[in-house]
Design a protein around this motif. Structure first.
Motif, PDB file in Angstrom:
ATOM      1  N   SER A  87     165.205  21.837 -72.094  1.00 40.34           N
ATOM      2  CA  SER A  87     165.638  20.311 -71.701  1.00 40.34           C
ATOM      3  C   SER A  87     164.948  20.104 -70.717  1.00 40.34           C
ATOM      4  O   SER A  87     164.377  19.201 -70.186  1.00 40.34           O
ATOM      5  N   LYS A  88     164.750  21.322 -70.089  1.00 45.98           N
ATOM      6  CA  LYS A  88     163.757  21.369 -68.271  1.00 45.98           C
ATOM      7  C   LYS A  88     162.638  21.726 -68.335  1.00 45.98           C
ATOM      8  O   LYS A  88     162.308  22.556 -69.277  1.00 45.98           O
ATOM      9  N   GLU A  89     162.099  21.075 -67.973  1.00 45.36           N
ATOM     10  CA  GLU A  89     160.718  21.086 -67.976  1.00 45.36           C
ATOM     11  C   GLU A  89     159.442  22.361 -67.050  1.00 45.36           C
ATOM     12  O   GLU A  89     158.979  22.836 -67.104  1.00 45.36           O
ATOM     13  N   ASN A  90     160.940  22.776 -66.109  1.00 43.38           N
ATOM     14  CA  ASN A  90     160.389  25.137 -65.797  1.00 43.38           C
ATOM     15  C   ASN A  90     160.881  25.396 -66.902  1.00 43.38           C
ATOM     16  O   ASN A  90     160.943  27.051 -66.599  1.00 43.38           O
ATOM     17  N   THR A  91     161.209  24.893 -67.550  1.00 38.99           N
ATOM     18  CA  THR A  91     161.470  26.104 -69.268  1.00 38.99           C
ATOM     19  C   THR A  91     160.701  26.082 -70.127  1.00 38.99           C
ATOM     20  O   THR A  91     159.945  25.114 -70.957  1.00 38.99           O
ATOM     21  N   LEU A 127     159.084  35.229 -62.005  1.00 37.26           N
ATOM     22  CA  LEU A 127     158.296  34.247 -61.535  1.00 37.26           C
ATOM     23  C   LEU A 127     159.878  33.311 -61.820  1.00 37.26           C
ATOM     24  O   LEU A 127     160.268  32.365 -62.829  1.00 37.26           O
ATOM     25  N   PRO A 128     161.369  33.850 -60.553  1.00 31.10           N
ATOM     26  CA  PRO A 128     162.146  32.981 -60.783  1.00 31.10           C
ATOM     27  C   PRO A 128     162.534  31.224 -60.360  1.00 31.10           C
ATOM     28  O   PRO A 128     163.355  30.970 -60.801  1.00 31.10           O
ATOM     29  N   GLU A 129     161.670  31.390 -60.398  1.00 33.36           N
ATOM     30  CA  GLU A 129     161.077  29.345 -60.959  1.00 33.36           C
ATOM     31  C   GLU A 129     161.333  28.423 -61.557  1.00 33.36           C
ATOM     32  O   GLU A 129     161.185  27.539 -61.681  1.00 33.36           O
ATOM     33  N   TYR A 130     161.420  30.040 -62.741  1.00 29.95           N
ATOM     34  CA  TYR A 130     161.507  29.286 -64.157  1.00 29.95           C
ATOM     35  C   TYR A 130     162.242  29.918 -64.597  1.00 29.95           C
ATOM     36  O   TYR A 130     162.712  31.097 -64.508  1.00 29.95           O
TER      37      TYR A 130
END
Length: 533
Positions: A87-91, A127-130
């Motif tokens: 549900s998260k936009e960075n996933t 890419l740990p931010e995603y």
């Protein structure tokens, strides 16, 4: 199991088992540049993420439907956490897909899933931010029973005899399918984990449940600890998302026009994998999954009595989207619209047809994923390895073929010289002297002498082949040992992964088999892996 095995990697080109289009894709050939969007590297992944961010995915629908799908399963906390994360936009998802072959079919079914899992885990580190979720998209609407109804275990083929029709995923498990488990049990229960895997199959493939349900349970059981999310697309909620594209296909034939143009360009240098039809949707209801064909002003469901007017078919699409099933031309688009996907791991055949689809994605403004050739493995067990050591065969030599290896061994071990290279050199010297003599008389005699030389050398080469053929008769034991090796590693003359099933390997090594494949799976490197026990 991981400590018992040694892996080595080699280029796909050295295996002799992959098509030109696949090899050119892996080598980033300029001939294919226009047919895909992102290269298989970290920059390509980043670019794919950027494009995906610009596209609106109905994440809430996806999460809600997955929760319904998993609601009756317990003990899958990691999977359920991954579903929530969607549900998260960075996933984003890393996806692979396959039909519900009985008991998973071929080994590569397992390999492609583990590759997808490995890519997702590796990208999280880079890419740990995603967040990246591995997804298995089940092609349960496939109706090609002849392709899905059998499984090979230890070289023996087990076939499900059924008269059911339509989408294989909707077919019911009957006594004959359960009897296949009994038959396979006789072979695998002598192994350490044989009873365990047979019990898993019995728990998943229960009478009167569907093939889709059973395959879902089996894949979930095998990969839940890795967090794999299985998506079942035979769902009206998902298909509503494709309503406008389905409508465009039915009444305007737009996908056919676009893909046909792309295919013509691709056909200039490569064999085309998939051929679009005017309408690329099947009608899916009960035991029917037949293509829809427009005949004059009517829409006919092929090989049935079903006929629709345009208005009736439009109403059918509006009210029952689940009755429309995309073929290979639209399946990828379906997948990429309902998933926040950035990369797709597929086999050579899959990549070949995906390369026909880029213009279709562009037309519908859908992001085109990074295409990654799934990992391939050759598993060499201890018994086979000992035979190879006895014959002094390196794993990479196996791909030269059985006959070439036998020729090499015989030539090396024979007590007699089997090549006439020195004699050929001497003959060339003799003919050189003759040419000097005859050229002084007439240059045309020199040309005739050259022809005689070539004929003599050709005759000697034929003699060498006869000498080798005769000598090979003395190496019966060697030939038999080679046959055992190749029958084990190249069932039916093709790669082990394209014929054998995972059941026997699991029976021998348990879940450690999956762990070893996972540990030795590459991510974006695209190389063939040989694993020796």
């Amino acid at each position: 199991m991981p400590k018992q095995f040694l892996a080595q990697y080699l280029p796909y080109s050295q295996t002799g088992s992959f098509s030109k289009i696949v090899l050119d894709y892996v080598d980033c050939s300029k001939d294919l540049k226009e047919f895909y969007e992102h290269e298989v590297n970290l920059d390509g992944i980043k670019a794919s993420i950027k494009k995906r961010k610009q596209f609106t995915t109905n994440r809430q629908l996806l999460v809600d439907q997955l929760k319904v799908q998993y609601k009756n399963l317990s003990g899958c906390d990691e999977v359920k956490a991954n579903i929530d994360m969607l549900s998260k936009e960075n996933t984003f998802t890393i996806c692979t897909a396959h039909q519900p072959n009985i008991f998973t079919g071929h080994l590569y079914f397992i390999y492609k899933i583990l590759h997808t899992i490995k890519i997702a885990g590796n990208l999280k580190k880079l890419l740990p931010e995603y967040d990246f979720i591995p997804v298995f998209f089940m092609g349960s609407e496939d109706a090609d029973l002849n392709e899905l109804d059998h499984v090979t275990v230890d070289g023996k083929k087990y076939k499900w005899e059924t008269k059911q029709k339509g989408a294989v995923g909707r077919m019911k498990i009957d006594d004959k399918l359960i009897q296949l488990i009994d038959a396979i049990s006789g072979r695998v229960t002598v192994e350490k984990y044989g009873h365990e895997i047979i019990e898993v199959l019995r728990n998943c493939f229960k009478k009167n449940s569907t093939i889709e349900e059973a395959t879902f349970l089996l894949v979930h059981h095998l990969f839940q600890n890795y967090g794999l999310v299985v998506l079942l697309p035979d769902n009206p909620a998902y298909k509503k998302e494709l309503h406008s594209i389905f409508e465009d296909d039915l009444f305007n034939n737009t996908p056919s026009e676009i893909v046909s143009k792309t295919s013509k360009k691709l056909l200039k240098k490569y064999k085309v994998q998939a051929h679009p039809r005017e309408i690329n949707l099947f009608y899916l209801k009960d035991d029917i999954r037949n293509r829809i064909v427009e005949v004059k002003d009517r829409f006919v469901v092929h090989n049935t009595d079903l006929v629709f007017t345009k208005e009736e078919l439009q109403n059918e699409l509006n009210q029952f989207p689940e009755r429309f099933s995309p073929n290979v031309i639209l399946r990828g688009l379906f997948q990429e619209i309902i998933l926040p996907n950035i990369a797709f791991a597929g086999g050579g055949g899959e990549l070949a047809y995906w390369l026909e689809l880029k213009d279709l994605f562009t037309h519908y403004k859908a992001p085109f994923p990074v295409l990654i050739l799934r990992n391939s493995f050759l598993l060499i067990e201890e018994k086979c390895k000992k035979l190879m050591q006895k014959l002094n065969i390196e794993p990479t030599e196996l791909f030269k073929g059985q006959e070439n290896l036998l020729n090499k061994i015989v030539t090396k071990q024979s007590n007699h010289p089997l090549q006439l290279e020195n004699e050929k050199v001497k003959i060339e010297g003799v003919y050189l002297e003759i040419k000097n003599i005859v050229n002084a008389i007439d240059s045309t005699l020199g040309q005739h002498t050259e022809a005689l030389q070539q004929r003599t050398l050709k005759t000697l080469s034929a003699l060498e082949k006869k000498m080798l053929r005769v000598e090979k008769r003395k190496f019966t034991d060697t030939k038999n040992q080679l046959s055992k090796i190749f029958n084990s590693l190249f069932t039916e003359g093709t790669l082990q992964e394209r014929t054998e099933n995972f059941i026997l390997y699991y029976a021998k090594w348990g879940s450690g088999f999956l762990d070893t494949i996972y540990e030795n799976s590459l991510t974006l490197e695209q190389k063939f892996c040989v694993i020796e026990e």
